[in-house]
Structures are given as C-alpha cells and as structure tokens.
Design a protein around this motif. Sequence first.
Motif, PDB file in Angstrom:
ATOM      1  N   GLN A  99      38.398  52.344  34.848  1.00 60.85           N
ATOM      2  CA  GLN A  99      38.430  51.162  34.005  1.00 60.85           C
ATOM      3  C   GLN A  99      37.937  49.945  34.770  1.00 60.85           C
ATOM      4  N   ASP A 100      37.405  48.956  34.047  1.00 63.00           N
ATOM      5  CA  ASP A 100      36.925  47.734  34.678  1.00 63.00           C
ATOM      6  C   ASP A 100      38.098  46.851  35.061  1.00 63.00           C
ATOM      7  N   LYS A 101      38.153  46.454  36.333  1.00 61.80           N
ATOM      8  CA  LYS A 101      39.189  45.572  36.889  1.00 61.80           C
ATOM      9  C   LYS A 101      40.601  46.160  36.810  1.00 61.80           C
ATOM     10  N   THR A 102      40.701  47.479  36.685  1.00 60.60           N
ATOM     11  CA  THR A 102      42.005  48.143  36.612  1.00 60.60           C
ATOM     12  C   THR A 102      41.973  49.409  37.458  1.00 60.60           C
ATOM     13  N   VAL A 103      43.055  49.640  38.186  1.00 57.43           N
ATOM     14  CA  VAL A 103      43.228  50.910  38.892  1.00 57.43           C
ATOM     15  C   VAL A 103      44.573  51.494  38.482  1.00 57.43           C
ATOM     16  N   VAL A 104      44.653  52.816  38.500  1.00 57.09           N
ATOM     17  CA  VAL A 104      45.915  53.495  38.247  1.00 57.09           C
ATOM     18  C   VAL A 104      46.455  53.940  39.599  1.00 57.09           C
ATOM     19  N   VAL A 105      47.684  53.522  39.909  1.00 59.78           N
ATOM     20  CA  VAL A 105      48.282  53.785  41.210  1.00 59.78           C
ATOM     21  C   VAL A 105      49.485  54.701  41.026  1.00 59.78           C
ATOM     22  N   THR A 138      57.362  60.864  40.777  1.00 58.11           N
ATOM     23  CA  THR A 138      56.186  60.005  40.800  1.00 58.11           C
ATOM     24  C   THR A 138      56.050  59.279  39.469  1.00 58.11           C
ATOM     25  N   LYS A 139      55.427  58.112  39.543  1.00 58.10           N
ATOM     26  CA  LYS A 139      55.166  57.324  38.352  1.00 58.10           C
ATOM     27  C   LYS A 139      53.830  56.620  38.535  1.00 58.10           C
ATOM     28  N   ASN A 140      53.057  56.523  37.455  1.00 53.55           N
ATOM     29  CA  ASN A 140      51.761  55.847  37.505  1.00 53.55           C
ATOM     30  C   ASN A 140      51.891  54.424  36.982  1.00 53.55           C
ATOM     31  N   TYR A 141      51.278  53.483  37.698  1.00 54.92           N
ATOM     32  CA  TYR A 141      51.264  52.081  37.305  1.00 54.92           C
ATOM     33  C   TYR A 141      49.815  51.631  37.151  1.00 54.92           C
ATOM     34  N   HIS A 142      49.524  50.884  36.082  1.00 53.80           N
ATOM     35  CA  HIS A 142      48.218  50.264  35.916  1.00 53.80           C
ATOM     36  C   HIS A 142      48.277  48.919  36.629  1.00 53.80           C
TER      37      HIS A 142
END
Length: 80
Positions: A15-21, A39-43
């Motif tokens: 995604q533009d200007k977004t990472v999934v961590v 584990t949990k994913n954060y935008h």
Amino acid sequence: MPKRVLQGVVVSDKQDKTVVVKVERRFTHPLFKKTVRRTKNYHAHDENNQFKVGDIVWIEESRPLSKLKSWVVREEATKG
C-alpha cells in the motif's frame, strides 16, 4: 499518558504510505506454565515509503490516520 511503542517486522509494503507490521508478544500460560507466542498485525503510516518487507521497525501509537491506521513507523530497529 505516554504513547505505546512496539517492535515488529514489516510483512507487507504494497500500500502507498502504509506498512503492515507483525508484532509478537510472549507470555507464560497461567495454567500450563508454558511460554506462548501470540502475533498481531498493525497497519502503520510510512510517509516516505522507505521500509520494505523484512525490516525490523519501531511503531508508535498516534491519532487515527484512517480506518485501520493509528500507528506511525518511528524508526528502523538496529539489527544485531
């Protein structure tokens, strides 16, 4: 109240200007006394699109930036 800071690994940068961590937390199970990993994913917001998949980063809590994003990438964590 201080902002929360978490460390994780970038798993998506499509995604533009977004990472999934992906952030992992470990704790001892109260009954079985075994270490459990969750584990949990954060935008997170990445203004300059500088972080790529596999980078270890620090993310910081912020005001809501979109429906899913309320975290900002603070910096890259040092490797080793």
